[in-house]
Every structure is written in C-alpha cells, then in structure tokens.
Write an enzyme that holds these catalytic residues in place. Sequence first.
Site, short mmCIF file in Angstrom:
data_model
loop_
_atom_site.label_atom_id
_atom_site.label_comp_id
_atom_site.label_asym_id
_atom_site.label_seq_id
_atom_site.Cartn_x
_atom_site.Cartn_y
_atom_site.Cartn_z
N ASP A 81 -12.53 7.81 9.18
CA ASP A 81 -13.66 6.97 9.56
C ASP A 81 -14.45 6.57 8.32
O ASP A 81 -15.37 7.27 7.90
CB ASP A 81 -14.55 7.76 10.55
N THR A 82 -14.08 5.43 7.73
CA THR A 82 -14.72 4.92 6.51
C THR A 82 -14.81 3.40 6.58
O THR A 82 -14.18 2.76 7.42
CB THR A 82 -13.90 5.29 5.25
N TYR A 119 0.83 -1.21 0.00
CA TYR A 119 0.00 0.00 0.00
C TYR A 119 0.87 1.25 0.00
O TYR A 119 0.64 2.18 -0.79
CB TYR A 119 -0.92 -0.01 1.22
#
Length: 226
Positions: free
Chosen positions: A174-175, A142
């Site tokens: 916040d997902t 990533y």
Amino acid sequence: MTDRPVALITGASRGIGLAVARRLAPTHDLLLGGRDADALSRATDLPNATPWPVELTDDRALADATAALSRLDLLVHSAGLAELGTLVGTTADTWRRTLELNVVAVAELTRLTLPLLRAANGHVVLVNSGAGLRANPGWGAYAASKFALRAYADVLRAEEPGLRVTSIHPGRVDTDMQRGIRAQEAGDYEPDRYLTADSVAKAVLAAVEADEDAHVTEVVLRPRPR
C-alpha cells in the site's frame, strides 16, 4: 550525527523507504535519500535524520554526494520505478529509465560506498519485488530489472564476504507507487489486500538486527488473504 551506526536509505521521502527510516530511527543516524528535497525536508521530523537529496541516475551528482560521506554502516536501496506494458509496446526509453534507476543506480551507489561499507563490515539491503522471482505478462521491463537486482545481490554477497547482503521480495504494498501501478492496470485500488509499508520495514529491521552469526540473505513477503 552521533556515534551511532549510519544508514543511508534511498527513496526515503515516502512509501517503503520512509517506513524503513522510521523503523531505523531509534538506533541509527539516518541519511534520507531522494530527488525531492522538499519531501525529504518534511521527513526530517525523525530524530537524527538528515536529507540527502541527489538524483541517483546522475553519475556526477552521485559521486559528489557520496564523496562527502565519512561513515556508512547500512545502505538500503528502496528507490525504484515501475512502468507496465507489453513487450511490443515497451519502448527503448522505458527500458533505459527502468534499468537506470532500478539497477544501474543501485550498482553505482553501492560501488561508490563500498570502502565505507567494508570498513564497517556493513549491510546492504535491496528492496526487490515479487516480480524479481516471477515475471508476468505486462511486467517485462520491471521484472527484468528486478531479476537483475536479485542477481546483483547474489554476486555482491559472494564477492564481498565481509558484508551482509539482503534481498527483500514483497508482494503488493500500500504505497503511492502501487496506486500508480493499479492505474496502469486500470484496476481498483484495494489497500486492504496489500501489505503495509511498515510490514516491509519490519522485515528489513529483522534482517538488520539479526545476530552477528546470522546472515539473512533473502526475505519473501506476501499479503495474507483478508
């Protein structure tokens, strides 16, 4: 569509992408990009929003979808994936999936839409990550994709002086994606310690609405301790 500026937002069915779409809705006609047509349809309660369902890693589908565009003023790259793991445990398939969506699809979508962006003296916003500034153990694939995305933005900015190119580097947000990350880390999900998606969207909006003489090249956001 109207005569208002047109924004294409990838990953617009949820999370940061949807939050950006909501912030841009008062001033832009929106193309909501994503692979899930049903989820995109649920987001079309936004004014002047049109679903743009396409698999970003399918070169032919992407070429066909972009060929139908006649105007583009703003391109926001928000789609991405994060699969964590040690380098020794990260397979070639994981590297390919990560780089294909986080880097190659970004480069190809931008390449295909460059004629329209040039005509509009447009703006490209790349939602990067804190991992694009610092790499930590377990985040190899990533972080590598996000370092590459940062390099891509720097080169695009230099090669296309008529465009504005902005990299956004948020910390944890916040997902749903963050929920998946925390599950991979076997850690508690603590939304009060994270940025909201709307905080990131406001940073994108600030870059987009900067005065004509200003070019916001990089924005770094971190959650405040609470």
